[in-house]
Every structure is written in C-alpha cells, then in structure tokens.
Design a protein around this motif. Structure first.
Motif, PDB file in Angstrom:
ATOM      1  N   LEU A  53       0.812  -1.210   0.000  1.00 59.04           N
ATOM      2  CA  LEU A  53       0.000   0.000   0.000  1.00 59.04           C
ATOM      3  C   LEU A  53       0.851   1.268   0.000  1.00 59.04           C
ATOM      4  O   LEU A  53       0.316   2.370   0.133  1.00 59.04           O
ATOM      5  CB  LEU A  53      -0.938  -0.004   1.207  1.00 59.04           C
ATOM      6  N   GLY A  54       2.161   1.102  -0.107  1.00 56.98           N
ATOM      7  CA  GLY A  54       3.033   2.259  -0.261  1.00 56.98           C
ATOM      8  C   GLY A  54       3.785   2.699   0.970  1.00 56.98           C
ATOM      9  O   GLY A  54       4.458   3.738   0.935  1.00 56.98           O
ATOM     10  N   ILE A  55       3.715   1.946   2.055  1.00 58.95           N
ATOM     11  CA  ILE A  55       4.447   2.337   3.263  1.00 58.95           C
ATOM     12  C   ILE A  55       5.914   1.938   3.103  1.00 58.95           C
ATOM     13  O   ILE A  55       6.218   0.782   2.789  1.00 58.95           O
ATOM     14  CB  ILE A  55       3.855   1.664   4.512  1.00 58.95           C
ATOM     15  N   PRO A  56       6.860   2.854   3.311  1.00 57.19           N
ATOM     16  CA  PRO A  56       8.283   2.508   3.156  1.00 57.19           C
ATOM     17  C   PRO A  56       8.714   1.447   4.164  1.00 57.19           C
ATOM     18  O   PRO A  56       8.323   1.494   5.334  1.00 57.19           O
ATOM     19  CB  PRO A  56       8.997   3.839   3.436  1.00 57.19           C
ATOM     20  N   GLU A  57       9.507   0.515   3.695  1.00 61.58           N
ATOM     21  CA  GLU A  57      10.002  -0.535   4.592  1.00 61.58           C
ATOM     22  C   GLU A  57      10.752   0.047   5.779  1.00 61.58           C
ATOM     23  O   GLU A  57      10.676  -0.478   6.899  1.00 61.58           O
ATOM     24  CB  GLU A  57      10.903  -1.497   3.813  1.00 61.58           C
ATOM     25  N   ALA A  58      11.463   1.150   5.560  1.00 65.40           N
ATOM     26  CA  ALA A  58      12.241   1.769   6.632  1.00 65.40           C
ATOM     27  C   ALA A  58      11.366   2.334   7.747  1.00 65.40           C
ATOM     28  O   ALA A  58      11.855   2.599   8.854  1.00 65.40           O
ATOM     29  CB  ALA A  58      13.118   2.875   6.056  1.00 65.40           C
ATOM     30  N   SER A  59      10.087   2.524   7.481  1.00 64.32           N
ATOM     31  CA  SER A  59       9.166   3.078   8.485  1.00 64.32           C
ATOM     32  C   SER A  59       8.412   1.996   9.246  1.00 64.32           C
ATOM     33  O   SER A  59       7.526   2.306  10.045  1.00 64.32           O
ATOM     34  CB  SER A  59       8.151   4.014   7.808  1.00 64.32           C
ATOM     35  N   ILE A  60       8.753   0.723   9.011  1.00 63.97           N
ATOM     36  CA  ILE A  60       8.029  -0.397   9.610  1.00 63.97           C
ATOM     37  C   ILE A  60       8.940  -1.175  10.547  1.00 63.97           C
ATOM     38  O   ILE A  60      10.076  -1.524  10.198  1.00 63.97           O
ATOM     39  CB  ILE A  60       7.484  -1.335   8.518  1.00 63.97           C
ATOM     40  N   LEU A  61       8.444  -1.453  11.735  1.00 64.55           N
ATOM     41  CA  LEU A  61       9.086  -2.359  12.676  1.00 64.55           C
ATOM     42  C   LEU A  61       8.255  -3.627  12.748  1.00 64.55           C
ATOM     43  O   LEU A  61       7.019  -3.578  12.651  1.00 64.55           O
ATOM     44  CB  LEU A  61       9.183  -1.727  14.060  1.00 64.55           C
ATOM     45  N   ILE A  62       8.910  -4.772  12.960  1.00 63.94           N
ATOM     46  CA  ILE A  62       8.211  -6.059  13.003  1.00 63.94           C
ATOM     47  C   ILE A  62       8.552  -6.777  14.303  1.00 63.94           C
ATOM     48  O   ILE A  62       9.723  -7.012  14.610  1.00 63.94           O
ATOM     49  CB  ILE A  62       8.583  -6.934  11.791  1.00 63.94           C
ATOM     50  N   GLU A  63       7.516  -7.104  15.043  1.00 62.57           N
ATOM     51  CA  GLU A  63       7.649  -7.890  16.276  1.00 62.57           C
ATOM     52  C   GLU A  63       6.932  -9.217  16.014  1.00 62.57           C
ATOM     53  O   GLU A  63       5.705  -9.279  16.076  1.00 62.57           O
ATOM     54  CB  GLU A  63       7.022  -7.119  17.442  1.00 62.57           C
ATOM     55  N   PRO A  64       7.663 -10.317  15.708  1.00 63.17           N
ATOM     56  CA  PRO A  64       7.025 -11.545  15.214  1.00 63.17           C
ATOM     57  C   PRO A  64       6.834 -12.651  16.241  1.00 63.17           C
ATOM     58  O   PRO A  64       6.670 -13.811  15.875  1.00 63.17           O
ATOM     59  CB  PRO A  64       8.023 -11.992  14.148  1.00 63.17           C
TER      60      PRO A  64
END
Length: 213
Positions: A87-98
């Motif tokens: 949807l266009g969100i930059p990967e650098a702006s995303i954190l992942i807690e898996p």
C-alpha cells in the motif's frame, strides 16, 4: 451471512460487539502499533493512518493466535508488514515484532521494541478487541498515552471466509470472559460490565458459544 443465525443470537452478539468497540478520537503520536490477526484490514487502516501523518512509524506485532495458525505463510506481523508495503508504506518506516501470541505479549514485546522516547501510541486492532487492548495497555504500559482504534467495519461485515460468524461470536464471548478473570491476575485493568452485556454473555454461553473461554 449474519442473518442465517436466530435473531436472539444475533441480538446478543451485537450487544457484545457494541460493548467491545472504542474508536477513540485520534491525534498525532510517536508510533502506530498494528495488532496481528486474521484481519488484514487492520494493516490497511495502519497504512491509512500513517499516510495521513498520524505517526512516523508503524510497528506490527504478532506471531500467531487462536485463529491464524495456518492462515499466513509467515508471522502475522510479517504478513501485515507486507500488506502495508504493498500500500506504499516505506520498509524503513516499519518495525516487526514476530513473537507475540496474545494481546498481553503484543503490548509487552512492542513496548520493549519501541524505545524509551515514546509518549503517545495509536494502537490499531480489530473492532471487537478494542476494549481488551485498551484495558491491557493501561495495565502493562501505563506510562504512555494510548489511543485505540480499528477499521470502521460493521458487525455484518466483520466475518470473512477464513473467519466465519460463529468464530466471531465465540471470540466476543471469550474476550468478555477474559475481562472478568484477567484484572485480578494483573493482565489488564478492570472494566465495568453492564447487566445487558452480562446477560448477553450468559445467553450465548448457554447456546454453545463457549469455544474461546
């Protein structure tokens, strides 16, 4: 279709649904936290809020839970992050807690990852888990301001092919049960439960909707 169930069951389910909703007014925050689940509309809503400038980062949290063990090839958090990037969100702006497998872990693990400079967070979850998220955050991350929201999905539209109406009703019942038993354990703050909501809960349990207790 929701109309396939008896009207008394639907009325009781709607009573619980309305009780679980929050939809707090939102303001700019330091972080958006998206709670993983079967409902990718949560990821869509996180992306929309980010694009509106509500916060500079999104943290997606979740491994798998009661309803998603075989739904995604990856963790919930990774599936939501992939959706947001589409949807266009930059990967650098995303954190992942898996790693988180329940709401308490979602909040504790997100808190550990977010850093010490967080003052206000927007937590985005399914409509029917808003109250539990707010009550849990108030207990387990009390030093920040928490705003809770969800996609504006109607009760009739919440079920999906992978998550039918019967699952939704069992979840509504189970989450109310947790609101009763979790505060003494310190998992969340206590919630006032109106008599009409308690009656709807008892009715649905008698009708067999007790598989998430």
């Amino acid at each position: 279709m929701a109309t396939e169930l008896p009207p008394p069951v639907l009325r009781a389910a709607r009573t619980l649904w309305e009780y679980h909703l929050i939809y707090e007014p939102l303001s700019e925050a330091d972080l958006i936290i998206g709670f993983g689940s079967y409902d990718l509309r949560v990821a869509d809503h996180c992306a929309e809020l980010f694009q509106k400038g509500l916060a500079p980062r999104i943290l997606f949290t979740g491994k798998s839970g009661n309803w998603t063990g075989n739904l995604y090839e990856s963790s919930e958090a990774e599936a939501f992050a992939a959706r947001a990037m589409k949807l266009g969100i930059p990967e650098a702006s995303i954190l992942i807690e898996p790693r988180a497998t329940n709401i308490g872990e979602n909040i504790r693990f997100s808190r550990a990852m977010a850093g010490d400079d967080i003052q206000r967070v927007v937590m985005v979850t399914k409509p029917q888990t808003q109250r539990r998220v707010r009550a849990t955050a108030a207990s387990q991350w009390p030093e920040i301001e928490t705003l809770v929201t969800a996609p504006p999905t109607r009760f009739e539209d919440q079920p999906t092919e992978a998550y039918p109406l019967e699952n939704l009703i069992n979840e509504l019942v189970g989450d109310l049960h947790r609101m009763r038993i979790y505060p003494p354990k310190g998992y969340q703050i206590a919630q006032s439960i109106p008599a009409s909501v308690a009656d709807a809960f008892d009715f649905l349990v008698r009708k067999g909707y007790h598989h998430h207790l």
